[in-house]
Design an enzyme around this catalytic site. Structure first.
Site, PDB file in Angstrom:
ATOM      1  N   HIS A 179       0.864  -1.199   0.000  1.00  0.00           N
ATOM      2  CA  HIS A 179       0.000   0.000   0.000  1.00  0.00           C
ATOM      3  C   HIS A 179       0.894   1.240   0.000  1.00  0.00           C
ATOM      4  O   HIS A 179       1.246   1.780   1.056  1.00  0.00           O
ATOM      5  CB  HIS A 179      -0.923  -0.024   1.225  1.00  0.00           C
TER       6      HIS A 179
ATOM      7  N   HIS B  92       1.126   4.924  -2.146  1.00  0.00           N
ATOM      8  CA  HIS B  92       0.673   5.882  -3.166  1.00  0.00           C
ATOM      9  C   HIS B  92       1.900   6.594  -3.713  1.00  0.00           C
ATOM     10  O   HIS B  92       2.682   7.175  -2.936  1.00  0.00           O
ATOM     11  CB  HIS B  92      -0.260   6.918  -2.551  1.00  0.00           C
TER      12      HIS B  92
ATOM     13  N   PRO C 222      -3.960   8.237 -12.152  1.00  0.00           N
ATOM     14  CA  PRO C 222      -3.544   8.922 -13.379  1.00  0.00           C
ATOM     15  C   PRO C 222      -4.239  10.273 -13.514  1.00  0.00           C
ATOM     16  O   PRO C 222      -5.446  10.399 -13.260  1.00  0.00           O
ATOM     17  CB  PRO C 222      -4.012   7.970 -14.492  1.00  0.00           C
TER      18      PRO C 222
ATOM     19  N   ASP D 205      -9.569   8.177  -7.673  1.00  0.00           N
ATOM     20  CA  ASP D 205      -9.782   9.131  -6.583  1.00  0.00           C
ATOM     21  C   ASP D 205     -11.293   9.359  -6.512  1.00  0.00           C
ATOM     22  O   ASP D 205     -11.876   9.982  -7.407  1.00  0.00           O
ATOM     23  CB  ASP D 205      -9.018  10.423  -6.883  1.00  0.00           C
TER      24      ASP D 205
ATOM     25  N   GLU E 292     -11.518   3.949   6.706  1.00  0.00           N
ATOM     26  CA  GLU E 292     -10.398   4.776   7.197  1.00  0.00           C
ATOM     27  C   GLU E 292     -10.966   5.859   8.112  1.00  0.00           C
ATOM     28  O   GLU E 292     -10.344   6.280   9.072  1.00  0.00           O
ATOM     29  CB  GLU E 292      -9.643   5.401   6.014  1.00  0.00           C
TER      30      GLU E 292
ATOM     31  N   ASP F 291       1.684   3.514   3.265  1.00  0.00           N
ATOM     32  CA  ASP F 291       0.686   4.465   2.761  1.00  0.00           C
ATOM     33  C   ASP F 291       1.354   5.571   1.936  1.00  0.00           C
ATOM     34  O   ASP F 291       1.298   5.564   0.713  1.00  0.00           O
ATOM     35  CB  ASP F 291      -0.125   5.073   3.911  1.00  0.00           C
TER      36      ASP F 291
END
Ligand code: 6MZ
Length: 350
Positions: A18, A20, A109, A146, A209, A290
């Site tokens: 995980h 980003h 993207p 997103d 989360e 993360d």
């Protein structure tokens, strides 16, 4: 096995599931990207520099909302093929340096010169070049949706994931759903997520989360291959064991990111992190970073925090890393090759 220490946990082979891309940029990469902008006479660079160093300060606790603002700033630096390529290569090399031998990178993207393909091709070129350079790390890519950007944008990303999941199935393995949970209704995205599953690709979804029990239940019932965080599933934070029971029944592995949760104040302390509860209930999990840049951490650092917080031995820490291989989206033969590396390290350190 020897005693736990930061050196030994650094040398231990690890799998990062995980991460980003834009949240993982180190300050040195950020500086490189600022210099790139300066060289191209872009305006406001000094302003950007001071904002970024303030935001990346590890003592500067952020709420989750503030984090989403930080990402917007970082995105101003990764807005060209070249900068995205540099970011990708740097992040891969930094993970490899701390003996992360398997990395599943994820990124959302954005259109470069009107095309999201350009963005993704720059990331894939970075991955391919690291492979050619024989950097000792196997890298896979998940494209991210997103969820604050709406279903139309998501549809384009899903279509690209499916086409690359066939054309470049050695790299692109699936889809992640991330972004600000407060800003959309997750079920709007379900037909798209089902399409990804039907195409035989993997799916991971940021789940609970922040607290939203109905949404967490809907996601668990969709049965993604993994979920991110799972914080507000834990009975240490919510009264009803209903969601925990659902998670236990589904046996979905959870990507756990301790520092991220602590900094964003979704857990009160490392000791109170749901990792312990999940372990006690036999829920599969993997320790992850993360956003190692934004949270000033590394995967070795996260392993160290877990071992110190809960007093785990080195062999327990190794077993966490070993089990994460089962939850990767790599092919079976790749998992077998990785297991050999893990076993070799275990034998050397017995
Ligand atoms: C939810 C997160 C996140 O995709 O531009 N992202 N989404 N919760 C989090 N917890 C802290 N951390 C990162 O990387 C940055 C993007 O990843 C998602 C957000 O959408 C953020 O804009 P990429 O490479």
């Amino acid at each position: 096995m020897m005693n736990n220490s930061s050196e030994i946990l650094n040398s231990m082979p690890k799998a990062e599931l995980h991460a980003h891309l834009n949240g993982s940029l180190s300050l040195s990469t950020i500086q490189k990207l600022i210099d790139l902008k300066t060289a191209h006479h872009c305006e406001d660079v000094h302003n950007l520099e001071s904002i970024i160093s303030k935001l990346c300060d590890e003592k500067h606790n952020k709420t989750l909302d503030e984090c989403f603002q930080v990402f917007k700033i970082i995105h101003q630096l990764t807005d060209s093929e070249k900068s995205i390529y540099i970011a990708t290569v740097d992040v891969i090399k930094e993970f490899a340096k701390e003996n992360v031998r398997y990395l599943e990178l994820r990124t959302t993207p954005r259109a470069i010169d009107g095309s999201i393909d350009t963005y993704v091709n720059a990331v894939i070129k970075g991955i391919d070049d690291c492979r050619k350079e024989k950097i000792p790390i196997l890298v896979k890519l998940l494209l991210s949706i997103d969820r604050s950007r709406g279903v139309d944008v998501a549809k384009q990303i899903v279509d690209l994931t499916i086409s690359l999941g066939h054309a470049r199935n050695d790299v692109v393995v699936g889809l992640d759903v991330s972004g600000n949970m407060a800003m959309s209704n997750i079920t709007d995205y379900f037909p798209l997520l089902q399409k990804v599953k039907d195409a035989g690709l993997k799916l991971t979804v940021h789940t609970a989360e922040v607290r939203n029990d109905a949404e967490a239940e809907a996601i668990l019932r969709l049965k993604p291959d993994r979920i991110g965080h799972g914080t507000f599933i834990s009975p240490s934070l919510i009264e009803s064991p209903h969601l925990l029971n659902l998670l236990m029944e589904s046996n979905i592995p959870v990507e756990l990111c301790l520092t991220s949760n602590l900094v964003c104040k979704t857990v009160p302390s490392y000791q109170d992190h749901h990792l312990k509860v999940f372990l006690e209930h036999g829920i599969p999990f993997s320790i992850c970073t993360d956003d190692k840049g934004v949270f000033s951490t590394s995967l070795s650092q996260e392993y160290l925090i877990v071992s110190r917080t809960f007093n785990f031995t080195l062999s327990t820490m190794w077993s966490f890393s070993w089990k994460s291989l089962d939850y990767t989206f790599a092919a079976q033969n790749e998992k077998e090759d990785l297991r050999k590396i893990w076993k070799e390290w275990e034998h050397k350190n017995e």
